[in-house]
Each structure stands twice: as structure tokens, then as C-alpha cells.
Write an enzyme that holds these catalytic residues in place. Structure first.
Site, PDB file in Angstrom:
ATOM      1  N   SER A  61       0.996  -1.093   0.078  1.00  0.00           N
ATOM      2  CA  SER A  61      -0.065   0.046   0.098  1.00  0.00           C
ATOM      3  C   SER A  61       1.033   1.078   0.016  1.00  0.00           C
ATOM      4  CB  SER A  61      -0.866   0.037   1.352  1.00  0.00           C
ATOM      5  OG  SER A  61      -1.300   1.027   1.584  1.00  0.00           O
TER       6      SER A  61
ATOM      7  N   TYR B 100      -1.699  -1.154  10.235  1.00  0.00           N
ATOM      8  CA  TYR B 100      -1.730  -1.414   8.574  1.00  0.00           C
ATOM      9  C   TYR B 100      -0.744  -1.028   7.958  1.00  0.00           C
ATOM     10  CZ  TYR B 100      -3.783  -1.388   4.015  1.00  0.00           C
ATOM     11  OH  TYR B 100      -4.039  -1.305   2.734  1.00  0.00           O
TER      12      TYR B 100
HETATM   13  P1  NDP Z   1     -11.522  -6.282   1.158  1.00  0.00           P
HETATM   14  O1  NDP Z   1     -11.829  -5.904   2.538  1.00  0.00           O
HETATM   15  O2  NDP Z   1     -12.539  -5.673   0.042  1.00  0.00           O
HETATM   16  O3  NDP Z   1     -10.986  -7.643   0.981  1.00  0.00           O
HETATM   17  C1  NDP Z   1     -10.218  -8.020   1.941  1.00  0.00           C
HETATM   18  C2  NDP Z   1     -10.320  -9.728   1.503  1.00  0.00           C
HETATM   19  O4  NDP Z   1      -9.192 -10.077   2.699  1.00  0.00           O
HETATM   20  C3  NDP Z   1     -11.594 -10.309   1.998  1.00  0.00           C
HETATM   21  O5  NDP Z   1     -11.648 -11.409   1.050  1.00  0.00           O
HETATM   22  C4  NDP Z   1     -11.492 -11.001   3.172  1.00  0.00           C
HETATM   23  O6  NDP Z   1     -12.255 -11.878   3.410  1.00  0.00           O
HETATM   24  C5  NDP Z   1     -10.084 -11.119   3.274  1.00  0.00           C
HETATM   25  N1  NDP Z   1      -9.593 -11.318   4.639  1.00  0.00           N
HETATM   26  C6  NDP Z   1      -9.580 -10.300   5.618  1.00  0.00           C
HETATM   27  N2  NDP Z   1      -9.012 -11.125   6.849  1.00  0.00           N
HETATM   28  C7  NDP Z   1      -8.860 -12.220   6.551  1.00  0.00           C
HETATM   29  C8  NDP Z   1      -8.462 -13.506   7.337  1.00  0.00           C
HETATM   30  N3  NDP Z   1      -8.249 -13.191   8.601  1.00  0.00           N
HETATM   31  N4  NDP Z   1      -8.314 -14.591   6.723  1.00  0.00           N
HETATM   32  C9  NDP Z   1      -8.497 -15.004   5.419  1.00  0.00           C
HETATM   33  N5  NDP Z   1      -8.970 -13.701   4.689  1.00  0.00           N
HETATM   34  C10 NDP Z   1      -9.267 -12.506   5.211  1.00  0.00           C
HETATM   35  O7  NDP Z   1     -10.254  -5.292   0.831  1.00  0.00           O
HETATM   36  P2  NDP Z   1      -9.350  -5.059  -0.582  1.00  0.00           P
HETATM   37  O8  NDP Z   1      -9.710  -5.790  -1.884  1.00  0.00           O
HETATM   38  O9  NDP Z   1      -9.487  -3.504  -0.780  1.00  0.00           O
HETATM   39  O10 NDP Z   1      -7.862  -5.083  -0.478  1.00  0.00           O
HETATM   40  C11 NDP Z   1      -7.206  -6.083  -1.048  1.00  0.00           C
HETATM   41  C12 NDP Z   1      -5.597  -5.900  -0.782  1.00  0.00           C
HETATM   42  O11 NDP Z   1      -5.345  -4.676  -1.222  1.00  0.00           O
HETATM   43  C13 NDP Z   1      -5.239  -5.863   0.877  1.00  0.00           C
HETATM   44  O12 NDP Z   1      -4.074  -6.483   1.207  1.00  0.00           O
HETATM   45  C14 NDP Z   1      -5.313  -4.181   0.930  1.00  0.00           C
HETATM   46  O13 NDP Z   1      -4.535  -3.944   2.076  1.00  0.00           O
HETATM   47  C15 NDP Z   1      -4.598  -3.774  -0.321  1.00  0.00           C
HETATM   48  N6  NDP Z   1      -4.831  -2.439  -0.618  1.00  0.00           N
HETATM   49  C16 NDP Z   1      -6.284  -2.044  -1.047  1.00  0.00           C
HETATM   50  C17 NDP Z   1      -6.446  -0.759  -1.441  1.00  0.00           C
HETATM   51  C18 NDP Z   1      -7.693  -0.368  -1.974  1.00  0.00           C
HETATM   52  O14 NDP Z   1      -7.869   0.964  -2.380  1.00  0.00           O
HETATM   53  N7  NDP Z   1      -8.725  -0.972  -1.811  1.00  0.00           N
HETATM   54  C19 NDP Z   1      -5.318   0.205  -1.536  1.00  0.00           C
HETATM   55  C20 NDP Z   1      -3.873  -0.408  -1.220  1.00  0.00           C
HETATM   56  C21 NDP Z   1      -4.029  -1.681  -0.747  1.00  0.00           C
HETATM   57  P3  NDP Z   1     -13.720 -11.689   3.934  1.00  0.00           P
HETATM   58  O15 NDP Z   1     -14.372 -11.193   2.771  1.00  0.00           O
HETATM   59  O16 NDP Z   1     -14.349 -13.112   4.350  1.00  0.00           O
HETATM   60  O17 NDP Z   1     -13.902 -10.770   5.150  1.00  0.00           O
END
Ligand code: NDP
Length: 274
Positions: free
Chosen positions: A178, A191
Site C-alpha cells: 500500500s 496497517y
Molecule cells: P477487502 O476488504 O474488500 O477484501 C479483503 C479480503 O481479505 C476479503 O476477501 C476478506 O475476507 C479477506 N480477509 C480479511 N481477513 C482475513 C482473514 N483473517 N483470513 C482470510 N482472509 C481474510 O479489501 P481490498 O480488496 O480492498 O484489499 C485487498 C488488498 O489490497 C489488501 O491487502 C489491502 O491492504 C490492499 N490494498 C487495497 C487498497 C484499496 O484501495 N482497496 C489500496 C492499497 C492496498 P472476507 O470477505 O471473508 O472478510
């Protein structure tokens, strides 16, 4: 599902050269139809947000996708979506990375070896935002939870799956960072620190493997993308001002495809600021 990847003749030409890809090349990558054919790719956090779209996109380009996530119903939905787009049969790997033990991850390695026989790539995408608050007030349990999901479990899973990845012809491990992982910012707490640690881990794995294996480790920074996590982090922002996960898939496909062989130890920003 539509993935917005346009193809110009300049870009086609660019991909036919043997020059190492630049970050711009990766962002503007134009995949060929079956560029992930024959590959088995594990995606964490595959049930929602960017992970869901990455899983669908990898399947669309020919990969067998292993869907790892904590909510089985979401994984089932993505499984059905892959089947209905005519992708190769995926596998569901329900796992809560917060509580998962190293022994469970080693069992997973044995299961993938027995049932599928290979692993060519991992997209470490699962992530938790935690609190946006000064470190002085940061809840220590939330701190540990965010570090476990975003960083420690990423290390554990990578290490547990390395035997399979080392057997792959050109294994690719993609971590998700990020902007606050590269430039830590006040109030982003665990984070930001977890993402800094992920970038450091990718660098160390690269140094330790580049002379002895074909493995490549890279980080991807998706930039502001229209997902639930982004909406929680920036509640006042209009989601319509953001790119969708589909818009940024070129870089995700590129780093998994053999076109990016030779790209190692990079942090690729998919939406750099001008
Ligand atoms: P979301 O919150 O939409 O999705 C996150 C995913 O991670 C979900 O599928 C969630 O599962 C899963 N997850 C969370 N906790 C766990 C756990 N304990 N075990 C297994 N799976 C887990 O986030 P994004 O799609 O936005 O983010 C994806 C990645 O991109 C992340 O690493 C984030 O830090 C990074 N990122 C995102 C940005 C953005 O603007 N969106 C910007 C910069 C980085 P469930 O749905 O079941 O909760």
C-alpha cells in the site's frame, strides 16, 4: 465480468522484445488469451474485493485457481462464477489467517501436492485495515490481529508452500502493499507497519533466492480501488471516483505470467500519482 485491458499495436510489439519489463510495461500489460494456461495460482482473500476479481481474472486467462479465504459462502460464490465463465475447476481452501497455525499451512501444502500436484504462484491479497488512530491509543489486540493477517500469516504461508513453489518452472510470489507501506503515514498504525514489513520481507526473500532459484518475489500496490476496505478507510469519498478492481488487473496478470520472468524484488504501484 469484463476486464478493461485494451491492446494497441505498440503494446503488442513491446511484449515481443526481450527487454526486462518496466513498471509502466507491467501496468499496461496486455495479456494473451491463455497466458496463465497450465498454472496453478493460490489467491488469499479470494472471496471479495480485489482478491475476488484477481481470482476470476486468473481463471479467465487459463489458470487453475485455489481460493483461500475466511468466509466459505463468499468462496462458494466465486467458485460458481469461475465455473460459469468456463474456467478450470477451482478449489476452495477455507482458512482464517488470523488463527491459522503453521501446522495447518503445512497440511495445506501436503493437500495441494496430493490433490493438484503443483503450485506456480501465490497472490497474497488478504488484508485487514484495523484502526485509523494514533499509535499512542492503538488497541494492542487489534494491532496483533492486523500484523498476523497482513504480515505474519503471509510469511508463514509463503514458507510452508515454498517446497511446491521451488518445484515450479517459474514460481511467482506477489505480496500486496500500500502507499502507506512505502511511505508510513500518521494514524495508519498497524496497517502501515504491516505493509512496510511485507515490503521488507519481499526484499529479503528476493536476496536469499535470486541466485539459487527461479522464484520471483514482488509487491504490488493497487492504489485507491473501489472496495469495502477503501470505503471504510475513506468514508467521505465517492466510490465512483475510484478505479474498480477490474480496471487494475493488467498488473496482477503480468506478475503471474511468464512475461514477467526477470522482474524481481520490485514494488509496483498500479496507480502512481503524476
Ligand atoms: P477487502 O476488504 O474488500 O477484501 C479483503 C479480503 O481479505 C476479503 O476477501 C476478506 O475476507 C479477506 N480477509 C480479511 N481477513 C482475513 C482473514 N483473517 N483470513 C482470510 N482472509 C481474510 O479489501 P481490498 O480488496 O480492498 O484489499 C485487498 C488488498 O489490497 C489488501 O491487502 C489491502 O491492504 C490492499 N490494498 C487495497 C487498497 C484499496 O484501495 N482497496 C489500496 C492499497 C492496498 P472476507 O470477505 O471473508 O472478510
Amino acid at each position: 465480468m469484463s476486464v478493461n485491458i485494451d491492446q494497441s499495436s505498440d503494446q503488442k510489439e513491446m511484449q515481443n522484445t526481450n527487454q526486462p519489463l518496466t513498471h509502466d510495461d507491467i501496468r499496461r500489460f496486455v495479456p494473451s488469451d491463455n497466458c496463465l494456461d497450465g498454472k496453478t495460482i493460490l489467491v488469499t482473500g479470494a472471496g471479495d474485493g480485489i482478491g475476488r476479481v484477481a481470482a476470476l481474472t486468473y481463471a479467465r486467462y487459463g489458470a487453475t485457481v485455489l481460493l483461500l479465504g475466511r468466509t466459505s459462502s463468499k468462496l462458494e460464490y466465486v467458485y460458481d462464477e469461475i465455473e460459469s465463465l468456463g474456467g478450470k475447476q477451482p478449489a476452495m481452501l477455507p482458512m482464517n489467517l488470523e488463527g491459522a497455525t503453521y501446522a495447518e499451512m503445512q497440511q495445506l501444502e501436503g493437500l495441494i501436492d496430493k490433490e493438484i500436484g503443483k503450485l506456480d504462484g501465490i497472490l497474497h491479497n488478504a488484508g485487514l485495515l484495523g484502526q485509523l488512530t494514533p499509535l499512542e491509543m492503538y488497541d494492542v489486540d487489534t494491532f496483533a490481529q492486523v500484523m498476523k493477517v497482513n504480515f505474519t500469516s503471509t510469511f508463514m504461508l509463503t514458507q510452508a508452500l515454498l517446497p511446491l513453489l521451488k518445484d515450479a518452472d517459474n514460481g511467482s510470489i506477489v505480496f500486496t502493499s500500500s502507499t502507506v507501506g512505502t511511505h508510513p503515514r500518521a494514524f495508519w498504525g498497524a496497517y502501515a507497519l504491516s505493509k512496510q514489513a511485507v515490503e521488507g520481507m519481499s526484499d529479503i526473500f528476493t536476496q536469499e533466492t535470486q541466485n539459487t532459484t527461479n522464484l520471483r518475489f514482488n509487491c504490488i500496490n493497487p492504489g485507491g480501488t473501489r472496495t469495502n476496505m477503501r470505503a471504510h478507510a475513506y468514508p467521505g469519498e465517492s466510490p465512483m471516483s475510484l478505479k474498480t478492481p477490474e480496471d487494475i488487473m493488467a498488473g496482477y496478470v503480468c506478475l503471474m505470467s511468464d512475461e514477467s520472468i526477470g522482474v524481481r524484488g520490485q514494488v509496483v504501484e498500479l496507480q502512481p500519482k503524476d
